[in-house]
Design an enzyme around this catalytic site. Structure first.
Site, PDB file in Angstrom:
ATOM      1  N   HIS A   1      28.009  64.941  79.336  1.00 19.19           N
ATOM      2  CA  HIS A   1      27.784  64.573  77.937  1.00 19.19           C
ATOM      3  C   HIS A   1      27.683  65.817  77.080  1.00 19.19           C
ATOM      4  CE1 HIS A   1      24.757  63.535  74.626  1.00 19.19           C
ATOM      5  NE2 HIS A   1      25.829  62.819  74.327  1.00 19.19           N
ATOM      6  N   SER A   2      28.406  65.847  75.971  1.00 13.36           N
ATOM      7  CA  SER A   2      28.275  66.884  74.958  1.00 13.36           C
ATOM      8  C   SER A   2      28.516  68.280  75.545  1.00 13.36           C
ATOM      9  CB  SER A   2      26.895  66.764  74.291  1.00 13.36           C
ATOM     10  OG  SER A   2      26.814  67.530  73.119  1.00 13.36           O
ATOM     11  N   TYR A   3      27.520  69.171  75.469  1.00 15.03           N
ATOM     12  CA  TYR A   3      27.655  70.515  76.046  1.00 15.03           C
ATOM     13  C   TYR A   3      28.087  70.474  77.507  1.00 15.03           C
ATOM     14  CZ  TYR A   3      25.730  74.385  78.811  1.00 15.03           C
ATOM     15  OH  TYR A   3      25.555  75.376  79.746  1.00 15.03           O
TER      16      TYR A   3
END
Length: 238
Positions: A79-81
């Protein structure tokens, strides 16, 4: 009988393994093996936060999990980073990965760091946040800015911890290995406006080898729409 799948779910910046509670439980209830590691310096490992913690540290966290838990044929989700993290992991141990799922996540080209992929206002915001803290850490972004549903904002804000700034500055290799996997999915969180992930999603529309899905919610899909993410993870394993 459903074939058992091994999932490794990697959280994004400022978060920890705690954010996948609502996803891990139903997957385990269906008989699957689920790991939700917390990266060094975050969550319950926030006591390990130090200047030397960088992207390579976090890639090693996951590679070592795969090695010492003897995991293969893994559905690896970031997720994300953590899109940066799972890209690096896939580059190092592609033989252990069945498929990857990027959840509103950064998808770097070879040799890109995370700041390379964010619009200038985001870059300046991250840089300013780090500079106020000795250039080493970034305090959490308020969950309201990430579009987290109002009911869960207080919980998410209480759980998030500072992020080592070096994790955003280090380049990563592995995109080529990602593209050689048999299955790749990108989940775009479409419910919080124009974001750094919009451009990534739009570019992938021209690549038929990617499975694209949308979640009509804020950035933290595992918090806002865990049931949908469970179904998408099951699809990625099929």
């Amino acid at each position: 009988m459903t074939k058992k799948t091994t999932y490794v779910l990697v959280h994004g910046g400022w978060h920890g393994g705690w954010c996948y509670k609502r996803v891990a439980a139903p997957l385990r209830a269906r008989g699957h093996e689920v790991y939700t590691p917390t990266l060094t310096g975050l969550g319950e490992r926030s006591h390990l936060l130090a200047a030397g913690v960088n992207l390579s540290t976090h890639v090693a966290d996951i590679v070592n999990l795969l090695r010492w838990e003897e995991l293969t044929d893994v559905v690896l989700c970031g997720h994300s980073y953590a899109g940066m993290v799972i890209t690096g992991v896939t580059g190092l141990v592609p033989e252990r990965i069945r498929s990857v799922v990027y959840v509103d996540a950064y998808l770097p080209e070879e040799g890109q760091n995370m700041l390379d992929m964010v619009p200038e206002p985001f870059q300046k915001s991250f840089q300013a946040s780090a500079s106020k803290n000795g250039g080493l850490i970034m305090p959490p972004i308020p969950s309201e800015i990430l579009g987290v549903n109002p009911r869960d904002r207080a919980w998410v804000d209480a759980q998030c911890t500072s992020q080592p700034y070096a994790t955003f500055l280090e380049c990563v290799a592995g995109r080529g290995a990602v593209e050689r996997l048999g299955k790749r999915m990108y989940v775009y969180a479409a419910g919080w406006g124009e974001t750094p992930f919009t451009a990534i999603y739009e570019r992938l529309k021209s690549n038929p080898s990617w499975t694209l899905r949308e979640a009509p919610c804020g950035h933290d899909v595992m918090v806002d729409m865990p049931e949908l993410l469970v179904e998408l993870l099951l699809e990625a394993a099929a």
